[in-house]
Design an enzyme around this catalytic site. Structure first.
Site, mmCIF file in Angstrom:
data_model
loop_
_atom_site.group_PDB
_atom_site.id
_atom_site.type_symbol
_atom_site.label_atom_id
_atom_site.label_comp_id
_atom_site.label_asym_id
_atom_site.label_seq_id
_atom_site.Cartn_x
_atom_site.Cartn_y
_atom_site.Cartn_z
ATOM 1 N N TRP A 89 0.822 -1.208 0.000
ATOM 2 C CA TRP A 89 0.000 0.000 0.000
ATOM 3 C C TRP A 89 0.858 1.262 0.000
ATOM 4 O O TRP A 89 1.813 1.374 0.780
ATOM 5 C CB TRP A 89 -0.881 0.005 1.250
ATOM 6 C CG TRP A 89 -1.571 1.313 1.469
ATOM 7 C CD1 TRP A 89 -1.077 2.396 2.151
ATOM 8 C CD2 TRP A 89 -2.849 1.701 0.995
ATOM 9 N NE1 TRP A 89 -1.992 3.429 2.117
ATOM 10 C CE2 TRP A 89 -3.092 3.031 1.417
ATOM 11 C CE3 TRP A 89 -3.851 1.058 0.238
ATOM 12 C CZ2 TRP A 89 -4.273 3.720 1.127
ATOM 13 C CZ3 TRP A 89 -5.021 1.744 -0.043
ATOM 14 C CH2 TRP A 89 -5.217 3.057 0.401
ATOM 15 N N ASP A 125 -0.219 9.090 0.403
ATOM 16 C CA ASP A 125 0.288 10.446 0.142
ATOM 17 C C ASP A 125 1.798 10.533 -0.122
ATOM 18 O O ASP A 125 2.593 9.890 0.571
ATOM 19 C CB ASP A 125 0.045 11.355 1.360
ATOM 20 C CG ASP A 125 -1.355 11.289 1.902
ATOM 21 O OD1 ASP A 125 -2.200 10.589 1.320
ATOM 22 O OD2 ASP A 125 -1.607 11.940 2.930
ATOM 23 N N GLN A 154 3.607 7.639 2.223
ATOM 24 C CA GLN A 154 2.852 6.876 3.205
ATOM 25 C C GLN A 154 2.812 5.429 2.731
ATOM 26 O O GLN A 154 2.353 5.140 1.617
ATOM 27 C CB GLN A 154 1.431 7.446 3.317
ATOM 28 C CG GLN A 154 1.401 8.855 3.887
ATOM 29 C CD GLN A 154 1.572 8.841 5.393
ATOM 30 O OE1 GLN A 154 0.641 8.550 6.131
ATOM 31 N NE2 GLN A 154 2.778 9.145 5.859
ATOM 32 N N TRP A 167 -4.445 -0.145 3.719
ATOM 33 C CA TRP A 167 -3.933 0.905 4.600
ATOM 34 C C TRP A 167 -3.724 0.361 6.017
ATOM 35 O O TRP A 167 -4.565 -0.371 6.541
ATOM 36 C CB TRP A 167 -4.924 2.072 4.618
ATOM 37 C CG TRP A 167 -4.440 3.268 5.383
ATOM 38 C CD1 TRP A 167 -3.662 4.273 4.897
ATOM 39 C CD2 TRP A 167 -4.712 3.594 6.749
ATOM 40 N NE1 TRP A 167 -3.418 5.203 5.880
ATOM 41 C CE2 TRP A 167 -4.049 4.819 7.025
ATOM 42 C CE3 TRP A 167 -5.421 2.978 7.773
ATOM 43 C CZ2 TRP A 167 -4.102 5.425 8.278
ATOM 44 C CZ3 TRP A 167 -5.474 3.583 9.022
ATOM 45 C CH2 TRP A 167 -4.808 4.800 9.264
ATOM 46 N N TRP A 174 2.215 9.560 9.984
ATOM 47 C CA TRP A 174 1.395 10.076 8.892
ATOM 48 C C TRP A 174 2.097 11.226 8.180
ATOM 49 O O TRP A 174 3.258 11.516 8.433
ATOM 50 C CB TRP A 174 0.016 10.461 9.451
ATOM 51 C CG TRP A 174 -0.753 9.259 9.936
ATOM 52 C CD1 TRP A 174 -0.395 7.938 9.794
ATOM 53 C CD2 TRP A 174 -1.995 9.258 10.660
ATOM 54 N NE1 TRP A 174 -1.352 7.131 10.375
ATOM 55 C CE2 TRP A 174 -2.340 7.907 10.910
ATOM 56 C CE3 TRP A 174 -2.867 10.258 11.118
ATOM 57 C CZ2 TRP A 174 -3.503 7.545 11.586
ATOM 58 C CZ3 TRP A 174 -4.028 9.901 11.786
ATOM 59 C CH2 TRP A 174 -4.342 8.555 12.022
ATOM 60 N N SER A 175 1.312 11.908 7.327
ATOM 61 C CA SER A 175 1.942 12.804 6.350
ATOM 62 C C SER A 175 2.666 13.991 6.951
ATOM 63 O O SER A 175 2.358 14.450 8.050
ATOM 64 C CB SER A 175 0.895 13.291 5.360
ATOM 65 O OG SER A 175 0.622 12.256 4.468
ATOM 66 N N ARG A 219 -3.433 17.549 11.607
ATOM 67 C CA ARG A 219 -2.398 16.768 10.910
ATOM 68 C C ARG A 219 -1.829 17.443 9.658
ATOM 69 O O ARG A 219 -2.326 18.443 9.196
ATOM 70 C CB ARG A 219 -2.940 15.386 10.546
ATOM 71 C CG ARG A 219 -4.220 15.372 9.731
ATOM 72 C CD ARG A 219 -4.660 13.910 9.532
ATOM 73 N NE ARG A 219 -5.865 13.796 8.727
ATOM 74 C CZ ARG A 219 -7.091 13.733 9.235
ATOM 75 N NH1 ARG A 219 -7.290 13.774 10.533
ATOM 76 N NH2 ARG A 219 -8.140 13.618 8.424
ATOM 77 N N GLU A 231 -7.200 18.440 4.860
ATOM 78 C CA GLU A 231 -6.042 17.561 4.953
ATOM 79 C C GLU A 231 -4.934 18.122 4.075
ATOM 80 O O GLU A 231 -5.175 18.861 3.116
ATOM 81 C CB GLU A 231 -6.407 16.158 4.443
ATOM 82 C CG GLU A 231 -7.433 15.448 5.298
ATOM 83 C CD GLU A 231 -7.498 13.974 4.945
ATOM 84 O OE1 GLU A 231 -7.018 13.161 5.755
ATOM 85 O OE2 GLU A 231 -8.013 13.626 3.873
HETATM 86 C C1 LIG Z 1 0.215 -4.316 10.901
HETATM 87 O O1 LIG Z 1 1.341 -4.959 11.407
HETATM 88 C C2 LIG Z 1 1.057 -6.025 12.267
HETATM 89 C C3 LIG Z 1 2.365 -6.533 12.847
HETATM 90 O O2 LIG Z 1 3.232 -6.927 11.839
HETATM 91 C C4 LIG Z 1 0.281 -7.091 11.508
HETATM 92 O O3 LIG Z 1 -0.066 -8.145 12.362
HETATM 93 C C5 LIG Z 1 -0.988 -6.466 10.921
HETATM 94 O O4 LIG Z 1 -1.659 -7.401 10.102
HETATM 95 C C6 LIG Z 1 -0.649 -5.261 10.076
HETATM 96 N N1 LIG Z 1 -1.853 -4.597 9.627
HETATM 97 C C7 LIG Z 1 -2.021 -4.245 8.342
HETATM 98 C C8 LIG Z 1 -3.324 -3.614 7.999
HETATM 99 O O5 LIG Z 1 -1.181 -4.378 7.502
#
Ligand SMILES: *[C@@H]1O[C@H](CO)[C@@H](O)[C@H](O)[C@H]1NC(C)=O
Ligand SMILES: *[C@@H]1O[C@H](CO)[C@@H](O)[C@H](O)[C@H]1NC(C)=O
Ligand SMILES: *[C@@H]1O[C@H](CO)[C@@H](O)[C@H](O)[C@H]1NC(C)=O
Ligand SMILES: *[C@@H]1O[C@H](CO)[C@@H](O)[C@H](O)[C@H]1NC(C)=O
Ligand SMILES: *[C@@H]1O[C@H](CO)[C@@H](O)[C@H](O)[C@H]1NC(C)=O
Length: 573
Positions: free
Chosen positions: A53, A56, A72, A80, A115-116, A178, A233
């Site tokens: 993913w 910005d 990002q 996200w 974030w941004s 932000r 934003e």
């Molecule tokens: C964020 O990171 C955690 C730890 O690696 C993972 O378990 C989780 O699935 C991730 N979330 C996303 C939306 O990528």
């Protein structure tokens, strides 16, 4: 220092190796890219990270001969989350080398996301980044990061300030605080920065000041706010020259300078142009956001959370933006990636002074390969013909149209003053008088699939009105993709000529009407018109004939955008 130099040499030689030996080393370079059959929507010359993913653009800057783009990024998946700052570098804004993450969510003040934010080149020439952290209580705060080693032109490692967070949401809703801008210096040498917010539901550009870039105080008065919009934003605030052809550094003030305030809301990037007085920090504009029927936007298609930076190497201001997907979340997971960056655009105040104009950076032209040309060709009403001989799925097209007879132009339909609505009510197959005429891009052989980028000319009140549309309604046989039409007026005189440039890259079409006065970016996902099956046509479905004064179309080579380093995973403790 020596290590950096050594790395530069290695990286440069790899780039040169791939460029110079396209024939022989094709396999080697290609292996690092995606298979165009399995991944028909992967782009060839738009920036995207190797996978996952991206949203910005963040902190773009030019430093010690190198362009930096942060973005990002979710290091773990194509949706996200876990937002970190990806980091890539370039010598030419076209070919990119992916380096390790610059900022990761590991501190209490950014544990829920980095974030941004924006980069500022400080007075002594060193860069600093201000970014938003989502803290352990999901509050938005502003933080500072500085390079570990300013002698490293790659700026690979960033150190977060011990003083973080520098700005806390006091007297501001912590959910609406932000995206700090690049800072600028007033005549009093104090730094100023704007943070996006909403106060009592009204979009607001909060103004902060600092002597040392660490201790920031909020001004009583925001730089600007609007009672007609919600949250702002990714604000951006920068000077433009009234009569020059160059961009301006962010701290430039004075005569012959106007200022632009951009804010991202309602899924679009809107801007206003005004006069900024650095002594009082007053910014006066007319018209303001939402003041009239027609709002100024950078782009009337998919283009959000943009950011500009001043490129001191070429004295220009460059605009980047996030171009999101228009297919589903599950498609993103299947593709393994989501999100593109626009082609960087140079941005200037238009000669009329009423709007900005944008143009793809000149460096992108180095990718132009095989060219086909047409001159002085009449296109009768109701005809369509193919522009053959180039790779239409990966192309740059420039065309200018001359309209011989505007006498019989239709009246602008009353009650249809919203250009986007006008484009969807009168699509490319709705016959008109002067237009629709333009290009059919990413088109299948039988035209079952195509995206129409076209113009219509109407009679308004004592003048002619030029409408530009990007009609995705027939762009794909796939049902689940968003096929909304986009449209805007173009402030050009159609008795002169109307120009169009479209950059086509597999699943994105960036179109520039009237030499960059009106821009429309679309995402499309054809099922048939992919790779070698994709074609390019010119069409005219008006009753009046038009003339192509000049058309040039080029096949575009792929840019070298690939990973050379394994990403370092952030340590989550
Ligand atoms: C964020 O990171 C955690 C730890 O690696 C993972 O378990 C989780 O699935 C991730 N979330 C996303 C939306 O990528
Ligand atoms: C905008 O809103 C503020 C705060 O609610 C109010 O004080 C001000 O009068 C409003 N201005 C306009 C022009 O409506
Ligand atoms: C042009 O009009 C004809 C006749 O209505 C239609 O078949 C064709 O699809 C139109 N072309 C485009 C690009 O919509
Ligand atoms: C184009 O507009 C006409 C009305 O002018 C409508 O009948 C037709 O369905 C539209 N085509 C598409 C593909 O939306
Ligand atoms: C047509 O366009 C090409 C490319 O922009 C340009 O080099 C050429 O001079 C143009 N020709 C005319 C007659 O305008």
């Amino acid at each position: 220092m020596e290590v950096s130099l050594f790395l530069i040499l290695i990286l440069q030689s790899i780039l040169i190796f791939c460029e110079a030996e396209v024939g022989k080393s094709h396999q080697i370079c290609k292996k690092l890219q995606y298979d165009p059959v399995k991944q028909p929507y992967r782009t060839a010359f738009h920036f995207q990270p190797p996978k996952n993913w991206m949203n910005d653009p963040n902190g773009p800057m030019y430093y010690k001969g190198i362009y930096h783009l942060f973005y990002q990024y979710n290091p773990y998946s194509a949706i996200w989350g876990n937002i970190s700052w990806g980091h890539s570098i370039s010598y030419n804004l076209v070919d990119w080398i992916d380096i390790e993450l610059a900022i990761s969510p590991i501190e209490s003040y950014d544990i829920n996301g980095c974030w941004s934010g924006s980069a500022t080149i400080l007075a002594e020439g060193n860069p600093a980044i201000l970014y938003t952290g989502s803290d352990f209580k999901n509050r938005q705060v502003q933080n500072l990061a500085m390079p570990k080693n300013v002698l490293d032109p790659y700026l690979r490692e960033w150190i977060k300030s011990d003083h973080n967070p520098l700005m806390a949401p006091i007297g501001v809703d912590p959910q609406f605080f932000r995206d700090p801008t690049t800072a600028w210096q007033g005549p009093d040498k104090k730094w100023r920065v704007v943070v996006g917010s909403q106060i009592n539901g009204h979009g607001t550009a909060l103004l902060y000041q600092s002597d040392d870039f660490v201790k920031w105080t909020r001004s009583d008065r925001p730089l600007h706010f609007s009672n007609k919009t919600g949250m702002w934003e990714c604000p951006d605030f920068y000077p433009v020259s009234v009569d020059g052809v160059n961009g301006l550094d962010t701290s430039v003030q004075g005569k012959n300078v106007k200022h632009v305030l951009k804010a991202s809301f309602n899924d679009h990037d809107y801007y206003i142009i005004g006069i900024y007085e650095p002594e009082t920090d007053r910014f006066s504009v007319s018209p303001d956001f939402m003041d009239s029927n027609v709002q100024l936007r950078y782009d009337y298609g998919i283009f959000y959370a943009s950011k500009t930076f001043y490129d001191s190497a070429k004295s220009r201001r460059i605009l980047w933006a996030w171009v999101t997907e228009a297919d589903g979340k599950s498609d993103d997971v299947d593709k393994g990636w989501s999100g593109l960056q626009s082609i960087p655009r140079s941005i200037l105040l238009d000669k009329t002074g009423k709007q900005l104009s944008q143009w793809p950076i000149e460096e992108i032209e180095k990718l132009r390969a095989k060219e086909v040309n047409l001159e002085n060709k009449v296109v009768e009403g109701g005809t369509t013909f193919e522009i053959a001989g180039i790779t239409s799925s990966q192309a740059d097209v420039e065309v200018s149209f001359v309209l011989p007879n505007l006498h019989d132009a239709e009246l602008l339909p009353p009650g249809l003053l919203d250009p986007q609505l006008l484009c969807s009510k009168r699509n490319a197959s709705t016959e008109g008088v002067i237009g629709p005429f333009g290009l059919l891009v990413l088109a299948s052989k039988d035209l079952i699939e195509h995206t129409a980028v076209f113009f219509r000319v109407f009679k308004g009140h004592g003048n002619f009105v030029v409408l530009m549309c990007s009609d995705q309604s027939r762009s794909s046989l796939r049902e689940e993709v968003d096929k909304s039409s986009f449209g805007a007026f173009v402030d050009v005189d159609p008795t002169d000529k109307i120009s169009l440039r479209s950059l086509i890259d597999h699943s994105i079409i960036e179109s520039f009407g009237g030499e960059g006065k009106t821009c429309i970016t679309a995402r499309v996902y054809p099922k048939l018109a992919i790779d070698k099956e994709s074609r390019l046509y010119v069409f005219n479905n008006g009753t009046e004939s038009i003339t192509i004064a000049n058309l040039s179309a080029w096949s575009m080579k792929g840019a070298q955008i690939f990973p050379l380093h394994k990403r370092r995973k952030p340590q989550l403790d």
